[in-house]
Motif scaffolding. Structure first.
Motif, mmCIF file in Angstrom:
data_model
loop_
_atom_site.group_PDB
_atom_site.id
_atom_site.type_symbol
_atom_site.label_atom_id
_atom_site.label_comp_id
_atom_site.label_asym_id
_atom_site.label_seq_id
_atom_site.Cartn_x
_atom_site.Cartn_y
_atom_site.Cartn_z
ATOM 1 N N ARG A 155 8.617 10.447 18.779
ATOM 2 C CA ARG A 155 8.637 9.565 17.386
ATOM 3 C C ARG A 155 10.428 10.504 16.998
ATOM 4 O O ARG A 155 10.943 10.489 15.713
ATOM 5 C CB ARG A 155 7.790 9.831 16.266
ATOM 6 C CG ARG A 155 8.053 10.183 14.962
ATOM 7 C CD ARG A 155 6.803 10.223 14.244
ATOM 8 N NE ARG A 155 6.727 10.667 12.711
ATOM 9 C CZ ARG A 155 7.321 12.773 12.575
ATOM 10 N NH1 ARG A 155 7.562 12.746 13.527
ATOM 11 N NH2 ARG A 155 7.213 12.345 11.165
ATOM 12 N N ARG A 205 14.095 4.671 20.915
ATOM 13 C CA ARG A 205 13.272 4.032 20.208
ATOM 14 C C ARG A 205 13.148 2.492 21.249
ATOM 15 O O ARG A 205 12.316 2.266 20.602
ATOM 16 C CB ARG A 205 14.762 3.348 19.271
ATOM 17 C CG ARG A 205 14.047 1.922 18.428
ATOM 18 C CD ARG A 205 15.183 1.824 17.394
ATOM 19 N NE ARG A 205 16.769 1.452 17.586
ATOM 20 C CZ ARG A 205 17.928 2.183 17.598
ATOM 21 N NH1 ARG A 205 17.841 3.516 17.272
ATOM 22 N NH2 ARG A 205 18.703 2.030 18.477
ATOM 23 N N ALA A 223 10.956 6.020 11.027
ATOM 24 C CA ALA A 223 10.905 7.866 12.051
ATOM 25 C C ALA A 223 9.976 8.118 11.052
ATOM 26 O O ALA A 223 8.597 8.559 11.891
ATOM 27 C CB ALA A 223 11.663 8.076 12.182
ATOM 28 N N LEU A 246 6.254 7.215 11.818
ATOM 29 C CA LEU A 246 5.456 6.380 12.731
ATOM 30 C C LEU A 246 4.620 7.212 13.202
ATOM 31 O O LEU A 246 4.318 8.593 13.209
ATOM 32 C CB LEU A 246 6.838 6.203 13.150
ATOM 33 C CG LEU A 246 7.545 5.058 13.848
ATOM 34 C CD1 LEU A 246 8.678 5.198 15.177
ATOM 35 C CD2 LEU A 246 7.048 3.683 14.196
#
Length: 431
Positions: free
Chosen positions: A90, A139, A205, A208
């Motif tokens: 992350r 990712r 982001a 997360l």
């Protein structure tokens, strides 16, 4: 009222794209942010070559954009995979997204100030490529930790489909911007739109969950730097299924990617004009339509065999398109090839994410980033060189046939790939 046959009523759902991964909040957030950001990135992908040509009036400088992007991608793609395995994924995604945003703001500022420097433009493209190379492995590698393993193929399909939709719609909107406002005003608008839309990825982001690296099974300390890259290649070399999946993709892209031939074929065979645009968009449109009817991919058990069939289908469709005497037929066959490419890409990504242990996923995604980005560029070089010596028709058709034949030979010579079956994972299980 006539009663519907249950089997028949389920048919559309069996073929339609599987949306179940969107029920997972973390994945839904990442998918939303990435989709919006990818749409915005297409504005910059069009604006940079437009600006470079406006500055230099020389296609050689436009070609250097690809060199400026590929060099950092090759180096930092591998390094980004190491980081994704050693750090919280992350945090890696967030840091890379901020760097990507900063480079986009740099493009906006230089356009507003009228810097008119081709070298500065190439430098900013290189920074963007570094940011993409760092974020891409993280990712992709985080996907099996966001959704159940049985939904990884469906999640991968959703990612590929929305990315393809962005590559179809984004350039059209960018072209509309330049058509309405012209180059001088359109450039800042395109860069600003990309910068604004890119904030969606930063938002995703930030929200997360933490994704720190999982400990090695043997408790050994994890190596970093070049030693970690070597470990990744060593693991790949001892894993025939994954090694073959990379090899068959390189065969498909290097031997059968015809896009370098589109301008010549459009001019000589189809009379120029809008024909070149149709040729360039056909593969992406086919991939998009393939993604929208991809519900069956997630149910495939014999993924290795299906991957080989998809690559063979890609090569044969490309070869047939090279023989087409009518534009509509060439576009249709290229779209078929694009749908086969979508299937191939989803299966390769799913096999990589499920087969590889979590501690290796970042590094293998780094290798995957280099293969996916480098294969088509090597394919452009192969097609252009072959066309110069043998003609564009031979380069196009011969490349497609060679890819299909070599894919079959590879699969027969090394049967580990066609024997691979998707592991039976109970719904809801996580790695």
């Amino acid at each position: 009222m006539t009663k519907l046959d249950p089997a028949r009523s389920r048919t559309p759902r069996r073929w339609a794209i599987d949306l179940r991964p969107l029920r997972v909040p973390a994945y839904r957030r990442l998918w939303t942010g990435n989709s919006v950001a990818m749409f915005g990135f297409q504005f910059t992908a069009v604006a940079v070559p437009v600006e470079m040509f406006a500055l230099t009036r020389d296609s050689f400088w436009v070609g250097l954009i690809g060199v400026a992007a590929f060099g950092p991608l090759l180096v930092f793609g591998l390094w980004g995979g190491v980081i994704a395995d050693a750090r919280d994924r992350r945090s890696v995604l967030l840091a890379g997204s901020l760097l990507l945003w900063a480079s986009t703001l740099g493009l906006l500022v230089q356009a507003l100030l009228g810097a008119r420097s081709p070298v500065l433009l190439l430098a900013l493209v290189a920074v963007q490529s570094v940011a993409f190379a760092v974020t891409s492995p993280a990712r992709s590698a985080m996907l099996p930790r966001l959704v159940p393993l049985d939904l990884v193929p469906s999640a991968s399909t959703l990612n590929f489909t929305t990315n393809t939709a962005a590559t179809v719609a984004g350039p059209m909107v960018a072209g509309l911007i330049f058509g309405i406002w012209g180059t001088d005003t359109g450039l800042p608008i395109a860069y600003a739109a990309d910068a604004v839309l890119l904030t969606a990825l930063i938002w995703a982001a930030r929200g997360l969950p933490a994704l720190p690296p999982e400990p090695d099974p043997d408790g050994a300390p994890r190596r970093r730097g070049l030693a970690s890259v070597v470990d990744g290649f060593r693991y790949l070399a001892t894993t025939p299924v994954l090694l073959l999946s990379f090899g068959i993709d390189l065969i498909a892209m290097i031997l059968a990617m015809p896009r370098a031939l589109f301008p010549e074929i459009a001019e000589e065979r189809f009379g120029g004009g809008a024909a070149v645009g149709w040729l360039f968009s056909a593969i992406a449109v086919g991939s998009l339509l393939g993604g929208l009817t991809s519900g069956w991919i997630g149910r495939l058990r014999r993924q290795g065999l299906a991957l080989v069939v998809a690559v063979v289908g890609w090569g044969l469709a490309i070869a047939a398109a090279g023989l087409a005497g009518h534009l509509w037929l060439a576009v249709l066959l290229l779209a078929v090839a694009g749908a086969a490419d979508l299937v191939s890409a989803v299966l390769r990504q799913s096999m990589l994410l499920v087969y590889a242990p979590d501690r290796m996923r970042g590094r293998l995604q780094g290798v995957n980033t280099v293969v996916v980005a480098g294969g088509p560029r090597l394919g452009d070089l192969r097609a252009g060189t072959m066309a110069a010596g043998l003609g564009s028709g031979v380069a196009w058709v011969g490349g497609g046939l060679a890819a299909a034949v070599l894919a079959v030979l590879l699969a027969v010579s090394f049967p580990a790939l066609i024997r691979y079956r998707r592991p039976a994972v109970p719904p809801g299980d996580r790695p």
